[in-house]
Design a protein around this motif. Structure first.
Motif, PDB file in Angstrom:
ATOM      1  N   LEU A  19      58.502  -6.718  53.305  1.00  0.00           N
ATOM      2  CA  LEU A  19      59.629  -6.134  52.574  1.00  0.00           C
ATOM      3  C   LEU A  19      59.173  -4.967  51.701  1.00  0.00           C
ATOM      4  O   LEU A  19      59.849  -3.938  51.609  1.00  0.00           O
ATOM      5  CB  LEU A  19      60.301  -7.209  51.710  1.00  0.00           C
ATOM      6  CG  LEU A  19      61.171  -8.215  52.469  1.00  0.00           C
ATOM      7  CD1 LEU A  19      61.661  -9.305  51.529  1.00  0.00           C
ATOM      8  CD2 LEU A  19      62.373  -7.508  53.110  1.00  0.00           C
ATOM      9  N   LEU A  20      58.012  -5.124  51.085  1.00  0.00           N
ATOM     10  CA  LEU A  20      57.526  -4.056  50.199  1.00  0.00           C
ATOM     11  C   LEU A  20      57.109  -2.828  51.011  1.00  0.00           C
ATOM     12  O   LEU A  20      57.340  -1.693  50.589  1.00  0.00           O
ATOM     13  CB  LEU A  20      56.370  -4.571  49.338  1.00  0.00           C
ATOM     14  CG  LEU A  20      56.810  -5.544  48.238  1.00  0.00           C
ATOM     15  CD1 LEU A  20      55.624  -6.240  47.595  1.00  0.00           C
ATOM     16  CD2 LEU A  20      57.627  -4.830  47.166  1.00  0.00           C
ATOM     17  N   PHE A  24      58.842   0.841  50.711  1.00  0.00           N
ATOM     18  CA  PHE A  24      58.050   2.071  50.574  1.00  0.00           C
ATOM     19  C   PHE A  24      58.497   3.103  51.614  1.00  0.00           C
ATOM     20  O   PHE A  24      58.769   4.265  51.287  1.00  0.00           O
ATOM     21  CB  PHE A  24      56.567   1.716  50.751  1.00  0.00           C
ATOM     22  CG  PHE A  24      55.659   2.899  50.896  1.00  0.00           C
ATOM     23  CD1 PHE A  24      55.401   3.731  49.816  1.00  0.00           C
ATOM     24  CD2 PHE A  24      55.039   3.179  52.109  1.00  0.00           C
ATOM     25  CE1 PHE A  24      54.552   4.824  49.944  1.00  0.00           C
ATOM     26  CE2 PHE A  24      54.191   4.263  52.247  1.00  0.00           C
ATOM     27  CZ  PHE A  24      53.957   5.088  51.164  1.00  0.00           C
ATOM     28  N   ALA A  25      58.606   2.644  52.869  1.00  0.00           N
ATOM     29  CA  ALA A  25      59.019   3.551  53.946  1.00  0.00           C
ATOM     30  C   ALA A  25      60.432   4.058  53.709  1.00  0.00           C
ATOM     31  O   ALA A  25      60.729   5.241  53.928  1.00  0.00           O
ATOM     32  CB  ALA A  25      58.922   2.831  55.293  1.00  0.00           C
ATOM     33  N   LEU A  26      61.282   3.177  53.220  1.00  0.00           N
ATOM     34  CA  LEU A  26      62.670   3.559  52.948  1.00  0.00           C
ATOM     35  C   LEU A  26      62.729   4.625  51.855  1.00  0.00           C
ATOM     36  O   LEU A  26      63.481   5.605  51.953  1.00  0.00           O
ATOM     37  CB  LEU A  26      63.474   2.318  52.528  1.00  0.00           C
ATOM     38  CG  LEU A  26      64.977   2.508  52.393  1.00  0.00           C
ATOM     39  CD1 LEU A  26      65.598   2.739  53.754  1.00  0.00           C
ATOM     40  CD2 LEU A  26      65.612   1.283  51.733  1.00  0.00           C
ATOM     41  N   GLY A  27      61.921   4.449  50.837  1.00  0.00           N
ATOM     42  CA  GLY A  27      61.859   5.432  49.738  1.00  0.00           C
ATOM     43  C   GLY A  27      61.410   6.791  50.242  1.00  0.00           C
ATOM     44  O   GLY A  27      61.972   7.831  49.880  1.00  0.00           O
TER      45      GLY A  27
ATOM     46  N   GLN B  21      50.511  -6.531  38.549  1.00  0.00           N
ATOM     47  CA  GLN B  21      50.369  -7.998  38.691  1.00  0.00           C
ATOM     48  C   GLN B  21      51.474  -8.577  39.579  1.00  0.00           C
ATOM     49  O   GLN B  21      51.260  -9.568  40.271  1.00  0.00           O
ATOM     50  CB  GLN B  21      50.377  -8.657  37.317  1.00  0.00           C
ATOM     51  CG  GLN B  21      49.083  -8.428  36.555  1.00  0.00           C
ATOM     52  CD  GLN B  21      49.229  -8.568  35.053  1.00  0.00           C
ATOM     53  OE1 GLN B  21      50.248  -9.072  34.578  1.00  0.00           O
ATOM     54  NE2 GLN B  21      48.229  -8.129  34.304  1.00  0.00           N
ATOM     55  N   LEU B  22      52.633  -7.938  39.531  1.00  0.00           N
ATOM     56  CA  LEU B  22      53.735  -8.388  40.386  1.00  0.00           C
ATOM     57  C   LEU B  22      53.355  -8.248  41.864  1.00  0.00           C
ATOM     58  O   LEU B  22      53.666  -9.114  42.682  1.00  0.00           O
ATOM     59  CB  LEU B  22      54.967  -7.530  40.075  1.00  0.00           C
ATOM     60  CG  LEU B  22      56.322  -8.060  40.497  1.00  0.00           C
ATOM     61  CD1 LEU B  22      56.691  -9.270  39.658  1.00  0.00           C
ATOM     62  CD2 LEU B  22      57.384  -6.979  40.343  1.00  0.00           C
ATOM     63  N   PHE B  23      52.656  -7.171  42.177  1.00  0.00           N
ATOM     64  CA  PHE B  23      52.224  -6.929  43.562  1.00  0.00           C
ATOM     65  C   PHE B  23      51.025  -7.794  43.950  1.00  0.00           C
ATOM     66  O   PHE B  23      50.737  -7.937  45.139  1.00  0.00           O
ATOM     67  CB  PHE B  23      51.887  -5.444  43.772  1.00  0.00           C
ATOM     68  CG  PHE B  23      53.081  -4.603  44.119  1.00  0.00           C
ATOM     69  CD1 PHE B  23      54.096  -4.402  43.190  1.00  0.00           C
ATOM     70  CD2 PHE B  23      53.213  -4.007  45.363  1.00  0.00           C
ATOM     71  CE1 PHE B  23      55.201  -3.630  43.497  1.00  0.00           C
ATOM     72  CE2 PHE B  23      54.311  -3.235  45.690  1.00  0.00           C
ATOM     73  CZ  PHE B  23      55.314  -3.045  44.751  1.00  0.00           C
TER      74      PHE B  23
END
Lengths: 174, 513
Positions: A19-20, A24-27, B21-23
């Motif tokens: 998801l992250l 990132f790609a979406l941004g 820290q969240l990551f």
């Protein structure tokens, strides 16, 4: 030895990573093309006044006498002695009978012997306009040396370039 | 002014650490992208370079052919050329994003002065190179976006009034744009990135073991996300450039082209003021006076009589602050500290083979040491703490001044010793603590790849795992050692780790009975 900071990858961590990465790609995708930018409002046209032109000399060249030439070293014996300084170039643009722009372009260079340059954008409604351009490049002449007046119809988004053709000695509309 | 700057920096650092820290949770600290921003920048640079080589091969560098050749690539060869084109563009965007975040992170961590000054100063021009090559790259396509950017940029440059012939005249009409101009643009688009690469080499000169490539899983994940993006949302050209018309609404790349709308909304002068001020501030930052109360830390000190020239400190120093010179005795080498580069982290002391507390000398002196916390004083402090510990399951916690605070951990059966950096701890101190009264040793400090001195956590792990010298002896009971990395602000995590460890030790001892 126990390593408390490292932990086995749970499936939820993989999902969160995915998801992250997607975020990132979406941004990147979003701001590489959005929001759209419109430089010129709808229904407007652009007139670009641009020229680079060397004005006339501020004084006439003088013919050296043989006596004057003899005083000079052999490699410097030019028969004409000319002042380096050039006239500033004055330009005026009338749009529909009203003065829209006036500028005195000073000659470039420390000795004021270079070209005078002008670049100006004039945003106008896309419509029919009566355009009068006057240019003066000689301080010793009376009035403007070059004139051009035309009635033009500018389309939305159109760019009209006003230039000066030194070879032909005329103001050009492109 | 400085107190304001310092307060802003500290506040920003707190927010940044929370985000980092969240990551850590999904990525784990070692793969956290926020801890590898510089290395990710390198990755994006290489993606841009490799894709750019292919694009250059197929690009028609003439004014009339450039658009056609790129358009052919995008539509007729979408599976290769089109994907590479999209990768080229998206990697360039990502390059800017991670680089700006990298600048922000290093600023918040205070890595702009002292021993970091060189890296900071050599990094500032690279931002210009990135923007020059990035913005100019849009022109090569010669579509309406490139037209808009070219005209806006030249108008901005002309506002300086230093060009005999305004640069804008190169883009005054379609006839003005010729093949010669395009060859020059291609030359700039290749030359400036080469300058950027050269600058990057300078940028990392004063950093040893620089992270010039992210960990493989992170690199693969990042590349895969860009590749999927390139396939899902391919970059396409706008209408061909036509200098007789002002382009209509444009899908602007805001990462690079934001100065153009800003200029048209304000003035060329205000954009110049903005970029010049920003550049000057970045350049001046390392030279601003230090905050009131700041005291420079003593640098590492070499004791020639105890240095055998083993080069471990030379290998381990994170900032290449140690060089080797001939030893006065003429038989071996001697470490020498370069004062301007020394971060006063003490990692060199932790790597010194003579920094073992088991040496029988009463005055323990090492080959290289920190005057503010000499190894001899560290041994004495450990001994004093061990003597005062009471009860079962006595734990010694070694931590650092940069990571989670250990104030609240100390108790009658817990001794805490804070080092400048955990990497300063010679592994033999763990064995010493276990032999002289501790049931367990817990090591803490900044999370991996978040170490305030870059490599302290990494070297500590490697020394304990036996992959780096000086290593922890194999005979030491590993069950009695725990590593719990915790950044500043993660005191609760550290507290919980200590409780877990204590319970595990108790269970282990109980099983032995």
């Amino acid at each position: 030895m126990t390593m408390l900071s490292s932990k086995p990858f749970a499936w939820i961590a993989w999902v969160a990573q995915g998801l992250l990465y997607a975020l990132f790609a979406l941004g990147i995708a979003t701001f590489s093309s959005w929001p759209h930018y419109r430089q010129l409002p709808a229904g407007q046209a652009l007139i670009k006044l641009s020229f680079t032109h060397t004005g006339k000399r501020v004084a006439d060249c003088v013919q050296r006498t043989p006596a004057e030439l003899a005083k000079l070293s052999p490699n410097m014996r030019a028969p004409l002695q000319c002042p380096r300084e050039r006239s500033p170039v004055i330009v005026e643009v009338d749009l529909d009978g009203t003065l829209a722009y006036r500028h005195v372009a000073e000659p470039s260079g420390l000795s004021r012997d270079g070209a005078s340059t002008v670049y100006r954008r004039l945003q106008v409604p896309a419509d029919q306009h009566r355009l009068a351009v006057r240019l003066k490049d000689n301080t010793r002449s009376a009035g403007f040396d070059y004139n051009r007046t035309e009635t033009l119809t500018l389309k939305p988004g159109q760019i009209l370039v006003i230039d000066f053709d030194a070879e032909k000695g005329q103001i050009t509309f492109i | 002014m400085m107190s304001f700057l310092d307060a802003t920096r500290n506040g920003g650092l707190l927010v940044y650490r929370r985000l980092e820290q969240l990551f850590d949770k999904p990525f784990d600290a070692a793969l956290n992208p926020w801890r590898h921003l510089g290395a990710l920048g390198f990755l994006f640079f290489w993606i841009i370079a490799v894709s750019g080589v292919y694009l250059y091969i197929v690009l028609d560098t003439s004014a009339s052919g450039a658009y056609r050749s790129i358009d052919w690539l995008t539509h007729q060869q979408w599976y290769l050329g089109g994907v590479l084109r999209s990768l080229h563009r998206y990697a360039a965007d990502a390059f800017i994003v991670v680089t700006l975040l990298h600048v922000l992170r290093e600023f918040l961590l205070g890595h702009y002065s002292g021993f970091c000054r060189f890296s900071w100063l050599t990094g500032v021009p690279l931002l210009w190179f990135m923007y020059i090559s990035g913005i100019e790259g849009f022109w090569l396509n010669w579509d309406s976006l490139g037209q808009f950017s070219a005209v806006a940029t030249t108008e901005w440059l002309d506002s300086l009034g230093i060009f005999a012939t305004p640069m804008t005249r190169n883009f005054l009409g379609n006839a003005a744009v010729n093949d010669r101009l395009f060859s020059l643009l291609v030359f700039i688009h290749i030359g400036v990135p080469l300058l950027l690469l050269f600058g990057l080499w300078f940028h990392i000169q004063r950093i040893s073991h620089a992270g010039v490539f992210p960990p493989r899983p992170l690199a693969l994940g990042t590349f895969a996300s860009l590749l999927i993006l390139a396939l899902a949302v391919p970059v396409v050209s706008q209408a061909p450039a036509d200098l007789a018309v002002v382009p209509g609404p444009l899908p602007l790349d805001w990462f690079y082209l934001f100065p153009h709308p800003l200029m048209y909304a304000t003035s060329p002068g205000s954009v110049w003021a903005l970029v010049v001020t920003a550049t000057l501030l970045l350049f001046l930052l390392p030279f601003l006076p230090r905050p009131r109360g700041y005291a420079a830390q003593p640098i590492a000190q070499v004791h020639p009589s105890d240095c055998n020239g083993c080069r471990r400190c030379f290998d381990d120093c994170p900032y290449a602050a140690i060089t080797m010179i001939p030893h006065p005795n003429g038989r071996m080498q001697l470490a020498e500290v370069i004062p301007d580069l020394c971060a006063s982290c003490g990692i060199c002391a932790g790597s010194c083979p003579s920094a073992t507390p088991f040496r029988s000398v009463s005055d323990l002196v090492t080959g290289i040491d920190m005057p503010q916390l000499p190894i001899g004083a560290l041994r004495q402090a450990l001994q004093d703490q061990l003597d005062t510990l009471q009860g079962d399951n006595r734990i010694v916690v070694f931590g650092c001044d940069q990571g989670a605070r250990m104030d609240t951990l100390a108790g009658k059966n817990v001794a805490t010793i804070s080092l400048i950096c955990t990497g300063m701890l010679p592994p033999s101190f763990i064995e010493y603590a276990l032999r002289y009264g501790a049931a367990g040793v817990l090591l803490t400090g900044c999370r991996p790849d978040g170490c305030a001195f870059r490599l302290g956590s990494r070297w500590t792990e490697e020394r304990l795992h036996g992959t780096r010298e000086p290593h922890l002896r194999a005979s030491v009971d590993r069950l009695r050692i725990c590593i719990a990395w915790a950044d500043r602000g993660e005191e609760k995590t550290l507290h919980n780790a200590l409780e877990d460890f204590r319970n595990r030790i108790a269970a282990h001892d109980h099983a032995l009975i």
